[in-house]
Each structure stands twice: as C-alpha cells, then as structure tokens.
Motif scaffolding. Sequence first.
Motif, PDB file in Angstrom:
ATOM      1  N   UNK A  69      13.551  -2.224  -0.185  1.00 33.27           N
ATOM      2  CA  UNK A  69      14.592  -3.555  -0.213  1.00 33.27           C
ATOM      3  C   UNK A  69      13.995  -4.630   0.641  1.00 33.27           C
ATOM      4  N   UNK A  70      13.287  -4.358   1.532  1.00 30.34           N
ATOM      5  CA  UNK A  70      12.870  -5.303   2.554  1.00 30.34           C
ATOM      6  C   UNK A  70      11.468  -6.109   1.804  1.00 30.34           C
ATOM      7  N   UNK A  72       0.792  -1.329  -0.066  1.00 28.43           N
ATOM      8  CA  UNK A  72       0.081  -0.130  -0.050  1.00 28.43           C
ATOM      9  C   UNK A  72       0.683   1.368   0.012  1.00 28.43           C
ATOM     10  N   UNK A  73       1.945   1.229   0.540  1.00 24.49           N
ATOM     11  CA  UNK A  73       2.821   2.391   0.829  1.00 24.49           C
ATOM     12  C   UNK A  73       3.298   2.921  -0.678  1.00 24.49           C
ATOM     13  N   UNK A  74       3.382   2.087  -1.546  1.00 25.86           N
ATOM     14  CA  UNK A  74       3.918   2.449  -2.925  1.00 25.86           C
ATOM     15  C   UNK A  74       2.720   3.315  -3.584  1.00 25.86           C
ATOM     16  N   UNK A 109      10.210   3.504  -8.790  1.00 25.30           N
ATOM     17  CA  UNK A 109      10.056   3.995  -7.132  1.00 25.30           C
ATOM     18  C   UNK A 109      11.340   4.832  -7.082  1.00 25.30           C
ATOM     19  N   UNK A 110      12.469   4.579  -7.690  1.00 27.79           N
ATOM     20  CA  UNK A 110      13.537   5.263  -7.218  1.00 27.79           C
ATOM     21  C   UNK A 110      13.444   6.710  -7.879  1.00 27.79           C
ATOM     22  N   UNK A 111      12.894   6.914  -8.964  1.00 26.86           N
ATOM     23  CA  UNK A 111      12.472   8.035  -9.740  1.00 26.86           C
ATOM     24  C   UNK A 111      11.295   8.825  -8.653  1.00 26.86           C
ATOM     25  N   UNK A 112      10.519   7.956  -8.525  1.00 29.97           N
ATOM     26  CA  UNK A 112       9.279   8.495  -7.704  1.00 29.97           C
ATOM     27  C   UNK A 112       9.941   9.276  -6.392  1.00 29.97           C
ATOM     28  N   UNK A 113      10.729   8.542  -5.781  1.00 31.77           N
ATOM     29  CA  UNK A 113      11.370   8.919  -4.340  1.00 31.77           C
ATOM     30  C   UNK A 113      12.168  10.443  -4.794  1.00 31.77           C
ATOM     31  N   UNK A 114      12.796  10.374  -5.852  1.00 32.28           N
ATOM     32  CA  UNK A 114      13.606  11.634  -6.189  1.00 32.28           C
ATOM     33  C   UNK A 114      12.890  12.753  -6.399  1.00 32.28           C
ATOM     34  N   UNK A 115      11.701  12.692  -7.014  1.00 28.73           N
ATOM     35  CA  UNK A 115      10.676  13.721  -7.458  1.00 28.73           C
ATOM     36  C   UNK A 115      10.128  14.173  -6.129  1.00 28.73           C
TER      37      UNK A 115
END
Length: 304
Positions: free
Chosen positions: A106-107, A36-38, A79-85
């Motif tokens: 990662x978990x 759900x977090x994503x 997700x990596x790009x989501x977090x960067x933005x």
Amino acid sequence: MWEYDGFIAKAQLYFSRANDHHTADNDVLAHWLLLGLEFLLRAPLAKVHPILLADMNGDSIMAAAGYPKPTGHPTSIPLKTVVERLETIVPTFTKYHTKDVTGLAGLRNAEAHSSSSPYEQGVELWLPHFTRVVEVLCDHLGLDPADMLGDALLSHGRALVDAADKRLIHEVTQRIKAAVKIRDGLPDEELIVRRARISTLFPGWGGLSLLHEAAEQVGCPACAEKIPLELRVVRSTNERIEDDWVYRDVVYVATGLSCPVCTLSLEGTAEIHAAGIQQQYLRTERESLEERYADYGESEYGND
C-alpha cells in the motif's frame, strides 16, 4: 519468466541499488527495497514450481510449464494471490507477515499512484515490517538475509524491529493488566458462569489427551485460569518405525488465545510471545503397523 534463480538475482540487484545510493535518502531507499521485495516474495512459489505464479489463462500456464507460444502474452498472478499462497507454502509466514506485506504494498502504491509522499513519514514506520518479511522468506529459502540486504541495512532494520517488539510487549502488558482488573471485579456468581464456558471452547475439550487436538492447555497470563491455546501445524518429520509402531513428530506453533473469564485475547505468535507464553509445541503421533495395513487383508485369489 518465473525462474527461482532469476527472482533471487533480481531481488539482490534492487536491494543493492538501495545500498549503493550515495545519500541516506529515505525515498530512494524505500523505492528500491520495496520493488525488490516483490521478487523475493515470488521466489518461494517459483522454487516449488513456476506454474504457481502463472495467471489462469492458457498461455500463462503453458509458458510456466515450459511451452510458451511465440505470440502468447503470459501474465503473473497478483501480489494478493502470491501472499495467500505463501501462507500455505512457508509455514512460518503468518498473517502478521501478510499484514506487513499488505502495508508495504500500500505504501509503494500510494507513492506511485497518488500525489502524496508516504515515504517521507520515516523508515521507522516501514523498515521493521520489511525486515521481518525478508528474514522469514530467507530463512525458508536457506538464504542469509545479510547476503540479500547487506550487514549495515540488516542491522538497521533489526534495530527497528527490536523497538517494535518492545512496543508490542508494552501493549500486551497493558492489556494483561486491564484483564486482571476485570477478573478482580467479577462477583462470584459471574466467575462461576465464565469458568463453565471454558469447556465449550473446543469440541471434545477434556484435558487435551488426544494427539490430534490443535490446542494446548495453558494458564491465562492475566487470571491464571487453565484455558486452551490454539495451535497450528507448521511441519512434521518423516515417519520412523519402532517395534510395531509408526511414529512421526509434529511441530505446532501457537496462534491465539481467548480467555472467557477475564476477556484477555491474544492473536498471533508475536502477541503470544510478548505475553511470555511458549510459542512452539512438539507432539508425537503414532499408529500401529496393524492399523496402517488393516485394509491390506487376505488375498481374494481363489474366491471366484
């Protein structure tokens, strides 16, 4: 495909599955919460515009703009790009939250793609990070995190966050004590050399009299030397006109501190707070109306 309301509804659905499970099974709890977090992580980007979630291929961008091809296959950014933005779009989303998300992802990936069972390590190793991320995102979106997670689960997560904060305070306190010992052991000659380095830390360092300087002079919590605290802009108010001046208030948060005398180093708002240093700073910028409209000079009519 990338509608804001849809992401919020889907996050709530997955979080409710974690709450509704009939046993306190850590594996099931982690599974639904981390899935759900994503969706919640993508919601702030969707609220600005769905195109921020679209992959760079043509079909994806067109679909995000409302023109999907019947035969197209639009894809999302990773997700990596989501977090960067998010670090740009959400002012309070710091690199500590990025580390939280990276660890949680990662978990989840280790659970899904390896033979190990990382969820069995216990919720205290991941729920504090999860709760911090949910709260900062909900605060930005104007949502109540209790509505997303439920009161009981939110209270559980906050209790573990409090414990994590206490550990950080203890860690920072130990580092301060170690820096005090370093300062006390310096010979006078070395102390003079190290003090001279303070003025070289920032260009133009000279009392921080300039409004646009992203630093604040503070006393080092270990040796009390006056050193610069690094600041980052998080938001500013709308401009206001008073007399012949244009004003706006700019809010900064502390991001780091490094003392050249005792070698104490603090990184991020959490460590700054744990050391007892003020986290937020407000400065007022001003510009005269004459300066603002200096380029709007005399009309050139009649000069030809």
